[in-house]
Design an enzyme around this catalytic site. Structure first.
Site, PDB file in Angstrom:
ATOM      1  CB  SER A  47      -0.887   0.014   1.251  1.00 25.47           C
ATOM      2  OG  SER A  47      -0.078   0.223   2.396  1.00 25.47           O
ATOM      3  CE  LYS A  48      -0.146   7.779   0.412  1.00 25.50           C
ATOM      4  NZ  LYS A  48      -0.939   8.975   0.487  1.00 25.50           N
TER       5      LYS A  48
END
Ligand code: GLU
Length: 311
Positions: free
Chosen positions: A248-249
């Site tokens: 994920s970011k």
């Protein structure tokens, strides 16, 4: 381009979608979910839609949605209909919440009070709601959020057959508790928005990451109460980094580029395809990639025992 020359023109009743939250741009993990939903729609000659899930406006990153749409276009994944934005559809969520009537109640609890009840945590990490406000708010308390009643503990489990993961059952009373529809910060909850939108857009097949497998029974419960059809579900494994965290970011996953030659686009897609178990697809162009990947996805589904094929 006329429909007759489009290689994947929709011609069946299948409607699928990719529904990214614009909390960041596409990375190797979210690309896997996009690719799986796109391939499934192509195999069934269905319609593939894109919905921007910016219902949690506090977490939406400005410009991320536009970047995601540009990334999808660069990869050759073009939606078959208008892109919809949840932030522009709040009236639909409000109307659905009103239709749920007596199944919904105002809850005055804050996070700490719920955590302190020590009922444990749901599979998605949220604390299980102990039902404090189910029969009304205690004197002097006011509602912070709206919650949906789940079936009583003795009721049958919610059950469905995932096209990838197989049979899934969940007792919502034990594993989630009454869940939030309208959050204390004033935003509609993902669970409500996703159900309203899938129904409104006529989605027949949801293909997404396995991190949402545990949310599906709550969504099926909402569909039951709202009297809308339950789509078929297919949850693909999520990509994890070396520490076992979902990409994920937040865990630092690099963005899929939006610029570069077709070879870069094919390389990004081939990596995602390899993760999905489609083998080592070597293609000299995007068109060649898609021509190879669509039948590869069909073969993968055919080889999975119990992989229900949409009719
Ligand atoms: N918006 C969710 C996400 O980006 C996906 C929701 C769904 O596919 O139902 O993780």
């Amino acid at each position: 381009m006329s429909d007759t020359v489009r290689p994947f023109a929709p011609s069946s009743g299948y409607v699928g979608r990719f529904a990214p939250s614009p909390t960041g741009v596409l990375h190797a993990g979210s690309l896997v979910a996009a690719l799986a939903s796109y391939l499934d729609a192509r195999v069934y000659r269905g319609t593939w839609l894109v919905r921007i899930e910016d219902v949690d406006e506090g977490r939406a990153v400005p410009g991320a949605a536009e970047r995601i749409l540009a990334q999808l276009a660069w990869l050759g994944m073009h939606p078959d209909g208008e892109v919809v934005w949840q932030s522009r559809r709040k009236h639909l969520y409000r109307a659905a919440s009103e239709r749920l009537g007596r199944h919904v109640y105002g809850c005055g609890c804050n996070r700490r009070e719920i955590a302190d009840s020590r009922l444990g945590v749901a599979p998605d990490g949220a604390a299980i709601y102990p039902g404090t406000c189910r029969d009304g708010l205690a004197p002097g308390r006011s509602a912070r959020s709206l919650r949906l009643r789940v079936p009583e503990p003795g009721a049958d489990a919610i059950a469905f057959v995932d096209r990838f993961a197989g049979p899934v059952t969940q007792h919502l009373a034990r594993e989630s508790g009454d869940f939030v529809l309208l959050r204390a910060d004033g935003f509609w909850a993902y669970q409500l928005a996703v159900v309203v939108d899938d129904a409104d857009q006529g989605v027949t097949d949801v293909v997404r990451g396995a991190d949402l497998l545990d949310s599906t029974p709550r969504q099926i419960w909402l569909q039951t109460l709202l009297g809308v059809p339950t789509p078929r579900y297919l949850h693909v494994p999520v990509v994890r980094n070396a520490d076992g965290e979902k990409l994920s970011k937040q865990t630092g996953a690099p963005a899929v580029p939006t610029t570069g030659g077709a070879a870069d686009a094919v390389a990004a897609l081939a990596q995602a395809a390899g993760f999905l178990g489609l083998g080592d697809i070597r293609a000299g162009s995007l068109a060649a990639f898609w021509q190879a990947a669509v039948p590869a996805w069909a073969s993968l589904l055919a080889a999975r025992p119990g992989a229900a094929l949409p009719g």
